[in-house]
Design a protein around this motif. Structure first.
Motif, PDB file in Angstrom:
ATOM      1  N   VAL A 164       0.822  -1.209   0.000  1.00 52.70           N
ATOM      2  CA  VAL A 164       0.000   0.000   0.000  1.00 52.70           C
ATOM      3  C   VAL A 164       0.854   1.256   0.000  1.00 52.70           C
ATOM      4  N   SER A 165       1.874   1.271   0.813  1.00 50.72           N
ATOM      5  CA  SER A 165       2.648   2.487   1.053  1.00 50.72           C
ATOM      6  C   SER A 165       3.630   2.793  -0.067  1.00 50.72           C
ATOM      7  N   LYS A 166       3.487   3.960  -0.686  1.00 53.18           N
ATOM      8  CA  LYS A 166       4.455   4.400  -1.698  1.00 53.18           C
ATOM      9  C   LYS A 166       5.810   4.660  -1.033  1.00 53.18           C
ATOM     10  N   ARG A 167       5.776   5.178   0.181  1.00 52.81           N
ATOM     11  CA  ARG A 167       7.018   5.447   0.908  1.00 52.81           C
ATOM     12  C   ARG A 167       7.805   4.153   1.120  1.00 52.81           C
ATOM     13  N   LEU A 168       7.109   3.078   1.469  1.00 53.33           N
ATOM     14  CA  LEU A 168       7.764   1.792   1.693  1.00 53.33           C
ATOM     15  C   LEU A 168       8.359   1.238   0.395  1.00 53.33           C
ATOM     16  N   LYS A 169       7.604   1.330  -0.699  1.00 55.57           N
ATOM     17  CA  LYS A 169       8.125   0.836  -1.981  1.00 55.57           C
ATOM     18  C   LYS A 169       9.404   1.572  -2.384  1.00 55.57           C
ATOM     19  N   GLN A 170       9.389   2.880  -2.221  1.00 54.74           N
ATOM     20  CA  GLN A 170      10.577   3.657  -2.582  1.00 54.74           C
ATOM     21  C   GLN A 170      11.761   3.294  -1.683  1.00 54.74           C
ATOM     22  N   TYR A 171      11.476   3.038  -0.404  1.00 51.07           N
ATOM     23  CA  TYR A 171      12.537   2.688   0.533  1.00 51.07           C
ATOM     24  C   TYR A 171      13.168   1.340   0.180  1.00 51.07           C
ATOM     25  N   LEU A 172      12.349   0.353  -0.175  1.00 46.88           N
ATOM     26  CA  LEU A 172      12.851  -0.984  -0.462  1.00 46.88           C
ATOM     27  C   LEU A 172      13.594  -1.059  -1.794  1.00 46.88           C
ATOM     28  N   ARG A 173      13.484  -0.033  -2.595  1.00 46.20           N
ATOM     29  CA  ARG A 173      14.274   0.020  -3.823  1.00 46.20           C
ATOM     30  C   ARG A 173      15.751   0.253  -3.529  1.00 46.20           C
ATOM     31  N   ARG A 174      16.059   0.563  -2.285  1.00 42.38           N
ATOM     32  CA  ARG A 174      17.453   0.744  -1.892  1.00 42.38           C
ATOM     33  C   ARG A 174      18.136  -0.578  -1.579  1.00 42.38           C
ATOM     34  N   ALA A 175      17.369  -1.659  -1.457  1.00 47.25           N
ATOM     35  CA  ALA A 175      17.962  -2.974  -1.201  1.00 47.25           C
ATOM     36  C   ALA A 175      18.741  -3.455  -2.420  1.00 47.25           C
ATOM     37  N   LYS A 176      19.722  -4.343  -2.196  1.00 49.75           N
ATOM     38  CA  LYS A 176      20.528  -4.853  -3.307  1.00 49.75           C
ATOM     39  C   LYS A 176      19.720  -5.763  -4.215  1.00 49.75           C
ATOM     40  N   GLU A 177      18.907  -6.597  -3.617  1.00 44.13           N
ATOM     41  CA  GLU A 177      18.121  -7.521  -4.421  1.00 44.13           C
ATOM     42  C   GLU A 177      16.861  -7.942  -3.672  1.00 44.13           C
ATOM     43  N   SER A 178      15.874  -8.448  -4.434  1.00 41.32           N
ATOM     44  CA  SER A 178      14.672  -9.015  -3.830  1.00 41.32           C
ATOM     45  C   SER A 178      14.296 -10.277  -4.582  1.00 41.32           C
ATOM     46  N   TRP A 179      13.692 -11.212  -3.854  1.00 37.84           N
ATOM     47  CA  TRP A 179      13.104 -12.408  -4.448  1.00 37.84           C
ATOM     48  C   TRP A 179      11.600 -12.325  -4.262  1.00 37.84           C
ATOM     49  N   LEU A 180      10.880 -12.879  -5.208  1.00 38.98           N
ATOM     50  CA  LEU A 180       9.422 -12.851  -5.173  1.00 38.98           C
ATOM     51  C   LEU A 180       8.880 -14.277  -5.127  1.00 38.98           C
ATOM     52  N   ALA A 230       1.605 -18.125  -9.073  1.00 35.98           N
ATOM     53  CA  ALA A 230       1.507 -18.068 -10.525  1.00 35.98           C
ATOM     54  C   ALA A 230       2.876 -18.123 -11.199  1.00 35.98           C
ATOM     55  N   GLY A 231       3.924 -17.829 -10.459  1.00 34.60           N
ATOM     56  CA  GLY A 231       5.245 -17.804 -11.058  1.00 34.60           C
ATOM     57  C   GLY A 231       5.455 -16.620 -11.986  1.00 34.60           C
ATOM     58  N   THR A 232       4.651 -15.588 -11.825  1.00 38.02           N
ATOM     59  CA  THR A 232       4.756 -14.417 -12.698  1.00 38.02           C
ATOM     60  C   THR A 232       5.734 -13.396 -12.111  1.00 38.02           C
ATOM     61  N   MET A 233       6.329 -12.606 -12.990  1.00 39.64           N
ATOM     62  CA  MET A 233       7.324 -11.628 -12.563  1.00 39.64           C
ATOM     63  C   MET A 233       6.667 -10.281 -12.270  1.00 39.64           C
ATOM     64  N   ALA A 234       6.931  -9.753 -11.087  1.00 41.29           N
ATOM     65  CA  ALA A 234       6.519  -8.399 -10.718  1.00 41.29           C
ATOM     66  C   ALA A 234       7.681  -7.786  -9.947  1.00 41.29           C
ATOM     67  N   ASP A 235       8.089  -6.601 -10.328  1.00 41.28           N
ATOM     68  CA  ASP A 235       9.315  -6.001  -9.788  1.00 41.28           C
ATOM     69  C   ASP A 235       9.041  -4.613  -9.207  1.00 41.28           C
ATOM     70  N   PRO A 236       8.217  -4.515  -8.144  1.00 39.63           N
ATOM     71  CA  PRO A 236       7.865  -3.201  -7.604  1.00 39.63           C
ATOM     72  C   PRO A 236       9.028  -2.465  -6.967  1.00 39.63           C
ATOM     73  N   PHE A 237      10.067  -3.191  -6.553  1.00 38.73           N
ATOM     74  CA  PHE A 237      11.199  -2.550  -5.884  1.00 38.73           C
ATOM     75  C   PHE A 237      12.384  -2.344  -6.835  1.00 38.73           C
ATOM     76  N   MET A 238      12.222  -2.754  -8.083  1.00 38.09           N
ATOM     77  CA  MET A 238      13.216  -2.522  -9.131  1.00 38.09           C
ATOM     78  C   MET A 238      14.550  -3.211  -8.850  1.00 38.09           C
ATOM     79  N   ASN A 239      14.532  -4.307  -8.080  1.00 35.08           N
ATOM     80  CA  ASN A 239      15.764  -5.031  -7.776  1.00 35.08           C
ATOM     81  C   ASN A 239      15.529  -6.542  -7.753  1.00 35.08           C
ATOM     82  N   LEU A 240      14.511  -7.001  -8.470  1.00 36.35           N
ATOM     83  CA  LEU A 240      14.158  -8.419  -8.495  1.00 36.35           C
ATOM     84  C   LEU A 240      15.232  -9.231  -9.206  1.00 36.35           C
TER      85      LEU A 240
END
Length: 521
Positions: free
Chosen positions: A251-267, A271-281
């Motif tokens: 929900v939080s735009k602030r949280l999404k922007q903050y987590l984009r600072r992480a080096k990487e994320s796994w989802l 469904a096995g579909t790709m979604a990359d809200p933090f831009m580091n998937l």
């Protein structure tokens, strides 16, 4: 007796065999043969809804409530297009919605014939599968029709599930009901991929090997994470290097922007579909998020990770502050009192509408929350909760803002609603969230055109739809109103309308975030 239309009978037989038990049906002549069959089928219960836009969300709510496929059946023409908002929401929530649309014969498309438009693929990429059934004239065409229905129905549950569209052209005459028994149709089955224990262990190992790992649950809510990020935005020691995202909307735009600072994320998602809200998937795991979450939680009970414990401690201190902070009379106060009253909500279900309502839930709710965050539209929030209430005997609460409510008021125009549907309506006379958007205050169009300022109340709507109505305008009355909304027994739906001042609502939220600075990090 059933319809004499073979494609309609093949469809009806397989819907029954597949285990479908509820159908939301809309009025029309071209779909009358389908509606007749569904009503004749003893295993299927039909729920009539006149407004197709609302009907789609009714079916969505029922599918979420039962965790089973639910039909929404419409006639030909623009009726189908009215389902797009609900279908899009179902797509992003992976809800098993079966759209069945009657259609005109293909030779009459684009010939200025009434209620006729190109319906195949009309729902675009918002369905997992779209098929148009032939009107069989021989054995091979019967096999083809059977195969198409099976393919569509299997996709409602495959890889996490989702909506499908079955388009049914029907030639005239339409109303011959002469078939005594449905055909016994071939049912095709499949085995879905499941996440193995070894794969769950591998995900957990990667989590444990990270220096600053963070587990993010996604929808239904990220409790107090927005507040936490507000406090630690400039403190790098709280920034994760690895985020394990369990799917769902943030929900939080602030949280999404903050987590984009992480080096990487796994989802993780079914469904096995790709979604990359933090831009580091960097990796997508196809599987049930609860399997991974349960496995990881068990490991973390034994092996403590300093970074994880640091975040737990911060969230605990924020929660203590939230519990102690007493907002003045406002929408925030209404949600806090409501959540305090229902507690863990173990014997009820709680739906929140989008915009301000779900953001307040992120602060105060300590239980599972339903919200249409797949697309985040305000349309259909009330219809989704209303449909959910039709398939459970537990109380179903819907906390909703005024624009969302009035937009979707046809959700209450339904004879199937009972006293288990309870609505907390937050009415400050406009879209209050627009008061919080920096820079928009400089526009003269903000209040009347952007925020849709109004003086409407729900009292008349409740009267015409036989909904028990209450209203409050003070803190004292608010406490009494919420107690009555939660505790009272009623055979009819109940609505509590909380009138607040939009400027005061904005001030209270600002004061709340200012008070958070008292929490030490």
């Amino acid at each position: 007796m059933y319809s004499n239309k073979e494609n309609v009978n093949i469809l009806t037989s397989l819907l029954s065999t597949f285990g479908v038990r509820h159908a939301v049906v809309c009025p029309g002549s071209r779909n009358a043969a389908i509606v007749h069959n569904l009503n004749e089928c003893p295993e299927i219960t039909c729920i009539p809804v006149t407004d197709e836009r609302s009907a789609g969300f009714y079916a969505l709510g029922m599918a979420l409530g039962e965790n089973l496929p639910v039909i929404v059946c419409v006639t030909s023409g623009t009726a189908l297009l009215n389902l797009i908002p609900a279908v899009a929401e179902a797509y992003y929530q992976c809800a098993p919605l079966i759209v069945v649309s009657a259609d005109r014969p293909p030779q009459w498309i684009d010939q200025l014939d009434g209620q006729t438009l190109p319906q195949p693929d009309a729902l675009g990429r918002f369905v997992r599968k779209a098929v148009t059934l032939p009107e069989p004239h021989n054995e091979e065409e019967h096999w083809y029709c059977n195969r198409l229905v099976n393919e569509a129905l299997l996709e409602t549950l495959h890889h996490g599930g989702g909506p499908v569209h079955i388009n049914v052209p029907i030639t005239e005459p339409l109303f011959e009901f002469t078939v005594k028994k449905l055909p016994e149709e071939r049912e095709i089955d499949c085995t879905a991929n499941e996440l193995s224990e070894d794969e769950a262990a591998a995900v957990t190992l990667h989590f444990l090997q990270a220096e600053r790992p963070l587990l993010l649950s996604g929808q239904p809510l990220n409790a107090l994470m927005d507040e936490a990020v507000y406090l630690v935005a400039d403190d790098e020691s709280y920034t994760p290097d690895f985020v394990l995202n369990m799917g769902g909307s943030v929900v939080s735009k602030r949280l999404k922007q903050y987590l984009r600072r992480a080096k990487e994320s796994w989802l993780v998602n079914e469904a096995g579909t790709m979604a990359d809200p933090f831009m580091n998937l960097t990796y997508v795991i196809e599987g049930c998020r609860s399997d991974v979450e349960d496995y990881l939680t068990t490991v973390l009970e034994v092996r403590k990770i300093d970074f994880v414990e640091k975040w737990k401690d911060l969230l605990d201190r924020i929660r203590d502050h939230v519990n102690a902070y007493q907002p003045d009379y406002s929408q925030m106060a209404a949600v806090k009192l409501f959540e305090k009253k229902i507690g863990q909500a173990e014997d009820m279900y709680v739906h929140y509408a989008n915009s301000t309502a779900i953001r307040l839930a992120n602060t105060y709710a300590e239980h599972e929350v339903f919200c249409n965050r797949g697309v985040n539209g305000i349309d259909g929030s009330l219809s989704t909760a209303a449909g959910f209430s039709c398939v459970t005997d537990k109380k179903v609460f819907c906390v909703i803002g005024d624009l969302s409510f009035f937009y979707d008021q046809n959700a209450l125009w339904n004879q199937n609603l009972r006293g288990n549907l309870r609505i907390l309506l937050l009415n400050n006379g406009r879209g209050g969230i627009f008061n919080t958007l920096k820079g928009l205050e400089n526009s003269e169009a903000r209040d009347t055109l952007v925020a849709a300022k109004h003086h409407t109340t729900a009292e008349g709507i409740c009267a015409q739809n036989k909904v028990d109505y209450m209203k409050v305008k003070s803190m004292r009355d608010l406490k009494k109103g919420i107690e009555k909304l939660v505790d009272s027994k009623s055979r009819r739906p109940m609505l509590l309308e909380v009138f607040t001042d939009v400027d005061e609502d904005t001030r209270v939220v600002k004061d709340y975030y200012e008070s958070l600075k008292q929490v030490k990090i």
